[in-house]
Design a protein around this motif. Structure first.
Motif, PDB file in Angstrom:
ATOM      1  N   PRO A  97      23.037  35.045 -20.904  1.00  0.00           N
ATOM      2  CA  PRO A  97      23.270  34.005 -21.911  1.00  0.00           C
ATOM      3  C   PRO A  97      22.164  32.951 -21.809  1.00  0.00           C
ATOM      4  O   PRO A  97      21.699  32.635 -20.712  1.00  0.00           O
ATOM      5  N   ALA A  98      21.754  32.423 -22.939  1.00  0.00           N
ATOM      6  CA  ALA A  98      20.668  31.444 -22.933  1.00  0.00           C
ATOM      7  C   ALA A  98      21.044  30.194 -22.152  1.00  0.00           C
ATOM      8  O   ALA A  98      20.191  29.583 -21.499  1.00  0.00           O
ATOM      9  N   LEU A  99      22.313  29.814 -22.209  1.00  0.00           N
ATOM     10  CA  LEU A  99      22.825  28.684 -21.443  1.00  0.00           C
ATOM     11  C   LEU A  99      24.032  29.146 -20.642  1.00  0.00           C
ATOM     12  O   LEU A  99      24.863  29.913 -21.146  1.00  0.00           O
ATOM     13  N   GLU A 100      24.173  28.666 -19.427  1.00  0.00           N
ATOM     14  CA  GLU A 100      25.238  29.129 -18.540  1.00  0.00           C
ATOM     15  C   GLU A 100      26.631  28.860 -19.102  1.00  0.00           C
ATOM     16  O   GLU A 100      27.568  29.600 -18.826  1.00  0.00           O
ATOM     17  N   ASP A 101      26.767  27.790 -19.887  1.00  0.00           N
ATOM     18  CA  ASP A 101      28.098  27.421 -20.382  1.00  0.00           C
ATOM     19  C   ASP A 101      28.437  28.075 -21.715  1.00  0.00           C
ATOM     20  O   ASP A 101      29.425  27.727 -22.355  1.00  0.00           O
ATOM     21  N   THR A 102      27.610  29.038 -22.163  1.00  0.00           N
ATOM     22  CA  THR A 102      27.888  29.763 -23.405  1.00  0.00           C
ATOM     23  C   THR A 102      27.865  31.257 -23.116  1.00  0.00           C
ATOM     24  O   THR A 102      26.890  31.949 -23.409  1.00  0.00           O
ATOM     25  N   PRO A 103      28.941  31.790 -22.522  1.00  0.00           N
ATOM     26  CA  PRO A 103      28.951  33.223 -22.164  1.00  0.00           C
ATOM     27  C   PRO A 103      28.986  34.106 -23.406  1.00  0.00           C
ATOM     28  O   PRO A 103      29.344  33.667 -24.503  1.00  0.00           O
ATOM     29  N   PHE A 104      28.629  35.366 -23.220  1.00  0.00           N
ATOM     30  CA  PHE A 104      28.659  36.326 -24.317  1.00  0.00           C
ATOM     31  C   PHE A 104      30.091  36.562 -24.780  1.00  0.00           C
ATOM     32  O   PHE A 104      31.040  36.566 -23.988  1.00  0.00           O
ATOM     33  N   SER A 105      30.248  36.762 -26.088  1.00  0.00           N
ATOM     34  CA  SER A 105      31.501  37.234 -26.663  1.00  0.00           C
ATOM     35  C   SER A 105      31.154  38.278 -27.714  1.00  0.00           C
ATOM     36  O   SER A 105      29.978  38.454 -28.063  1.00  0.00           O
ATOM     37  N   ASP A 106      32.156  38.980 -28.244  1.00  0.00           N
ATOM     38  CA  ASP A 106      31.868  40.028 -29.217  1.00  0.00           C
ATOM     39  C   ASP A 106      31.160  39.490 -30.451  1.00  0.00           C
ATOM     40  O   ASP A 106      30.287  40.154 -31.016  1.00  0.00           O
ATOM     41  N   HIS A 107      31.523  38.285 -30.869  1.00  0.00           N
ATOM     42  CA  HIS A 107      31.057  37.783 -32.155  1.00  0.00           C
ATOM     43  C   HIS A 107      29.983  36.698 -32.057  1.00  0.00           C
ATOM     44  O   HIS A 107      29.438  36.293 -33.084  1.00  0.00           O
ATOM     45  N   TYR A 108      29.698  36.241 -30.824  1.00  0.00           N
ATOM     46  CA  TYR A 108      28.688  35.183 -30.708  1.00  0.00           C
ATOM     47  C   TYR A 108      27.973  35.298 -29.366  1.00  0.00           C
ATOM     48  O   TYR A 108      28.594  35.211 -28.311  1.00  0.00           O
ATOM     49  N   CYS A 109      26.649  35.464 -29.430  1.00  0.00           N
ATOM     50  CA  CYS A 109      25.824  35.541 -28.225  1.00  0.00           C
ATOM     51  C   CYS A 109      24.532  34.765 -28.444  1.00  0.00           C
ATOM     52  O   CYS A 109      23.825  34.997 -29.434  1.00  0.00           O
ATOM     53  N   ASP A 110      24.241  33.845 -27.535  1.00  0.00           N
ATOM     54  CA  ASP A 110      22.911  33.248 -27.433  1.00  0.00           C
ATOM     55  C   ASP A 110      22.211  33.964 -26.282  1.00  0.00           C
ATOM     56  O   ASP A 110      22.703  33.957 -25.147  1.00  0.00           O
ATOM     57  N   ILE A 111      21.084  34.566 -26.554  1.00  0.00           N
ATOM     58  CA  ILE A 111      20.477  35.485 -25.585  1.00  0.00           C
ATOM     59  C   ILE A 111      19.120  34.991 -25.100  1.00  0.00           C
ATOM     60  O   ILE A 111      18.304  34.488 -25.877  1.00  0.00           O
ATOM     61  N   LEU A 112      18.904  35.141 -23.804  1.00  0.00           N
ATOM     62  CA  LEU A 112      17.583  34.999 -23.213  1.00  0.00           C
ATOM     63  C   LEU A 112      17.292  36.299 -22.480  1.00  0.00           C
ATOM     64  O   LEU A 112      18.074  36.725 -21.612  1.00  0.00           O
ATOM     65  N   ALA A 113      16.199  36.944 -22.821  1.00  0.00           N
ATOM     66  CA  ALA A 113      15.800  38.197 -22.186  1.00  0.00           C
ATOM     67  C   ALA A 113      14.337  38.092 -21.785  1.00  0.00           C
ATOM     68  O   ALA A 113      13.545  37.424 -22.455  1.00  0.00           O
ATOM     69  N   SER A 114      14.000  38.760 -20.692  1.00  0.00           N
ATOM     70  CA  SER A 114      12.608  38.673 -20.234  1.00  0.00           C
ATOM     71  C   SER A 114      12.271  39.846 -19.322  1.00  0.00           C
ATOM     72  O   SER A 114      13.138  40.657 -18.948  1.00  0.00           O
ATOM     73  N   ASN A 115      11.016  39.878 -18.919  1.00  0.00           N
ATOM     74  CA  ASN A 115      10.524  40.878 -17.964  1.00  0.00           C
ATOM     75  C   ASN A 115      10.916  40.530 -16.527  1.00  0.00           C
ATOM     76  O   ASN A 115      10.402  41.132 -15.593  1.00  0.00           O
ATOM     77  N   ALA A 116      11.769  39.564 -16.331  1.00  0.00           N
ATOM     78  CA  ALA A 116      12.267  39.063 -15.034  1.00  0.00           C
ATOM     79  C   ALA A 116      11.311  38.037 -14.428  1.00  0.00           C
ATOM     80  O   ALA A 116      11.766  37.003 -13.928  1.00  0.00           O
TER      81      ALA A 116
END
Length: 258
Positions: free
Chosen positions: A228-247
């Motif tokens: 999740p892009a922010l720790e206080d906004t976990p993934f749900s089926d209908h709403y996801c803020d995403i941060l992805a990277s090469n680590a």
């Protein structure tokens, strides 16, 4: 897991052939589900084709699809399907659309993922602990460790214009710290591109989980990170803020977003 992967690959290939045939025929019915969110008759037909393929082998598994919602026993394990991720690309004739299929035993922890771009004949897949592949060849994330050299995916929240001002502020911050950015119009494809080392990071808001489930496990098995892009906004089926990277870049990007 091996059988689940084989079924997902079979379903993705069938769906890709169907999509290409529909493109050639050129007879698409398009409607808007809500603001800037489209569906075609082919999305619905492909989702049913994928479900039918899964049901031949796993008749009692739960299924969660973008168009049809939940069916079966989704409490035990489930398939997560986006029949066409990048629907606008699809009906506008752009090649960056994908079929996205994942399977998980625990929500938001996919074990199998397949992402197929039929127009470019690129089939990405992964299963937990077995690595990630593109057309049968192993893939891995990039080695970029310096933010100033990173190519990012930055996608404004086109379905949630109320988030635009804050997103553009963060987008500007990330853009100034990195080399350049792209947007391909398919979350699943963008995650697969990080997995194959073509790009280095990705930040987007207001996604559905079906957009990202298959790409998550592919990226993780290629050495990357999805959170999740922010720790206080976990993934749900209908709403996801995403941060992805090469680590390598994840902590630095997290700080920029926070």
């Amino acid at each position: 897991m091996k059988t689940h992967l084989e079924v997902a690959l079979q379903a993705a290939r069938r769906a890709g052939s169907y999509a290409l045939g529909a493109e050639r025929n050129g007879m698409l019915s398009v409607r808007m589900k809500e603001a800037n969110d489209y569906v075609t008759d082919v999305d619905i037909q492909i989702e049913q084709l994928i479900k039918d393929t899964i049901r031949l082998y796993f008749p009692h598994d739960g299924i969660y699809g973008e168009e049809g919602g939940e069916s079966g026993n989704v409490q035990s394990n489930r398939w997560v399907i986006d029949p066409i991720d990048g629907t606008t690309n699809f009906f506008r004739g752009m090649p960056n659309y994908t079929i996205s299929i994942a399977w998980e035993e625990e929500k938001y922890n996919p074990l199998v993922g397949v992402v197929f771009n039929p127009r470019q004949n690129e089939l990405f897949w992964a299963s937990k602990g077995q690595g990630a592949f593109l057309n049968g060849q192993p893939i891995t994330v990039s080695s970029v460790q310096d933010l100033s050299q990173a190519i990012m995916v930055l996608v404004p929240p086109h379905r949630r214009r109320d988030l635009a001002d804050s997103y553009f502020e963060t987008m500007k911050t990330i853009f100034k710290a990195t080399s350049d950015f792209r947007s391909f119009g398919s979350c699943a494809l963008e995650l697969a591109y990080i997995a194959s080392g073509r790009i280095d990071g990705y930040y987007e808001q207001a996604l559905g989980y079906y957009d990202m489930a298959a790409g998550m496990i592919i990226l993780q098995e290629a050495g990357g990170i999805v959170t999740p892009a922010l720790e206080d906004t976990p993934f749900s089926d209908h709403y996801c803020d995403i941060l992805a990277s090469n680590a390598h870049l994840h902590q630095a990007l997290s700080l920029l977003i926070a």
